[in-house]
Write a protein that holds these residues in place. Structure first.
Motif, short mmCIF file in Angstrom:
data_model
loop_
_atom_site.label_atom_id
_atom_site.label_comp_id
_atom_site.label_asym_id
_atom_site.label_seq_id
_atom_site.Cartn_x
_atom_site.Cartn_y
_atom_site.Cartn_z
N SER A 171 3.11 9.50 8.86
CA SER A 171 2.92 8.61 10.00
C SER A 171 2.87 7.15 9.57
CB SER A 171 1.63 8.99 10.74
OG SER A 171 1.37 8.08 11.79
N MET A 172 2.20 6.89 8.46
CA MET A 172 2.10 5.52 7.97
C MET A 172 3.43 5.01 7.44
SD MET A 172 -1.66 5.59 6.16
CE MET A 172 -3.13 5.29 7.15
N LYS A 173 4.19 5.89 6.80
CA LYS A 173 5.52 5.50 6.34
C LYS A 173 6.42 5.16 7.52
CE LYS A 173 7.48 7.84 3.04
NZ LYS A 173 8.00 8.97 2.24
N HIS A 174 6.25 5.90 8.61
CA HIS A 174 7.07 5.66 9.80
C HIS A 174 6.69 4.34 10.48
CE1 HIS A 174 9.42 6.51 13.39
NE2 HIS A 174 8.35 6.23 14.12
N SER A 175 5.40 4.07 10.58
CA SER A 175 4.94 2.87 11.30
C SER A 175 5.05 1.61 10.44
CB SER A 175 3.49 3.04 11.75
OG SER A 175 2.61 3.17 10.64
N GLY A 176 4.91 1.75 9.13
CA GLY A 176 4.94 0.59 8.26
C GLY A 176 3.61 -0.14 8.25
N GLU A 177 3.41 -0.98 7.25
CA GLU A 177 2.17 -1.73 7.13
C GLU A 177 2.10 -2.83 8.18
OE1 GLU A 177 1.38 -3.02 3.11
OE2 GLU A 177 2.32 -1.23 2.26
N LEU A 221 0.79 -1.22 0.00
CA LEU A 221 0.00 0.00 0.00
C LEU A 221 0.83 1.28 0.00
CD1 LEU A 221 -3.01 -0.84 2.34
CD2 LEU A 221 -2.66 -1.34 -0.09
N LEU A 222 1.97 1.27 0.67
CA LEU A 222 2.74 2.51 0.77
C LEU A 222 3.14 3.09 -0.59
CD1 LEU A 222 5.01 2.02 3.91
CD2 LEU A 222 3.36 3.86 3.50
N PRO A 223 3.66 2.29 -1.53
CA PRO A 223 3.96 2.87 -2.85
C PRO A 223 2.73 3.45 -3.53
CG PRO A 223 5.03 0.73 -2.59
CD PRO A 223 4.09 0.88 -1.44
N LEU A 224 1.57 2.81 -3.33
CA LEU A 224 0.34 3.33 -3.91
C LEU A 224 -0.03 4.66 -3.28
CD1 LEU A 224 -1.86 0.10 -4.05
CD2 LEU A 224 -0.71 1.23 -5.96
N LEU A 225 0.07 4.75 -1.96
CA LEU A 225 -0.29 5.98 -1.26
C LEU A 225 0.63 7.13 -1.67
CD1 LEU A 225 -1.00 4.59 2.33
CD2 LEU A 225 -2.66 5.24 0.56
N GLU A 226 1.90 6.84 -1.85
CA GLU A 226 2.83 7.88 -2.28
C GLU A 226 2.52 8.33 -3.71
OE1 GLU A 226 6.58 5.92 -1.62
OE2 GLU A 226 6.85 6.99 0.28
#
Length: 277
Positions: A153-159, A127-132
């Motif tokens: 915050s999500m990048k810091h915490s991770g999936e 999900l992170l690459p999609l969100l970015e």
């Protein structure tokens, strides 16, 4: 709108090659959907759907993956693929009823459990690459400080670490459920991949007006997973799903200027703020 011949020469050539019986005139009509680009046609007594590759596809979405997903599924879950050629995916039409309301919790839980028991497709949903990507390709006027804070915050915490990795559909809603007698099948597999079963459940709950407790209880019973463990994992994914939906709508708004996406984005942001996570 209907017309007697497809208005795309490449589609006509694909049909002529892979479905020789189509040399006789067929009936073609556009299919509605948020992504667009689909046609429904009939040859004799058999019906098909043709979907073309979008000119501006979103990351992680391709006809190739759509086709590969369908070829890996066992019978009884989705449509039968016919071919992928020259930018067109053709599948057999699933006859049945598409209802305005989702299936009951038990039937939906059974369908998802059956899907999640299949062999993995071979590509992960991250999900992170999609969100970015959605952030970078959204309208600059719509990029709010709140959105940026949540993304960081999500990048810091991770999936969340997967509870159970499985093939998932990731677009389960009433419009993608075809009811056939005593069974339900899923169409539109362009977002499919391998991911946590709890991510699929969280996305399904977010996209449908159904009783979440009933769905999770049914799914836990089918899968023999502790209900409380499943509920906690679905909760971990909830904010990710809402962020994904809001960001996707924002990106599609900039691409299409269709105000439907703007309304959906605003609704998703409101739900995300309400999670207080």
């Amino acid at each position: 709108m209907q017309y007697s011949k497809p208005n795309n020469d490449s589609l006509h050539k694909v049909i002529a090659h892979y479905l020789p019986a189509a040399q006789a005139a067929g009936c073609f009509s556009a299919l509605e959907g948020l992504s667009g680009g689909s046609l429904h046609f009939k040859i004799g007594e058999r019906e098909y759907t043709a979907r073309r590759q979008l000119s501006s596809p979103l990351p992680g979405v391709s006809l190739k993956r759509h086709y590969r997903a369908l070829t890996r599924l066992s019978a009884g879950i989705g449509p039968t693929p016919v071919c992928l050629a020259d930018g067109w995916l053709i599948v057999e039409w699933l006859a049945g009823e598409v209802k305005s309301e989702p299936a009951c919790a038990r039937a939906l839980g059974s369908l998802l459990y059956h899907l999640h028991r299949q062999h993995c497709f071979g590509w992960r949903i991250c999900l992170l690459p999609l969100l970015e990507y959605y952030w970078q390709n959204a309208s600059p006027a719509r990029r709010t400080p709140y959105w940026l804070r949540r993304l960081k915050s999500m990048k810091h915490s991770g999936e969340p670490k997967p509870l159970r990795l499985a093939p998932v559909h990731m677009d389960v809603h009433a419009g993608n459920l075809v009811h056939q007698h005593n069974e339900i099948k899923l169409i539109d597999w362009e977002y499919a991949g391998d991911a946590d079963i709890a991510l699929e459940l969280a996305a399904t709950l977010a996209a449908n007006n159904i009783n979440g407790d009933e769905l999770l209880h049914a799914y836990a019973g089918f899968s023999k997973i502790d209900l409380k463990t499943l509920q906690r994992q679905v909760t971990r994914w909830r904010a990710w799903v809402m962020m994904l939906m809001a960001s996707w709508y924002e990106c599609r708004w900039r691409q299409t200027q269709d105000r439907t996406f703007l309304t959906l984005a605003d609704e998703a942001w409101s739900l995300l703020r309400a999670t207080n996570q």
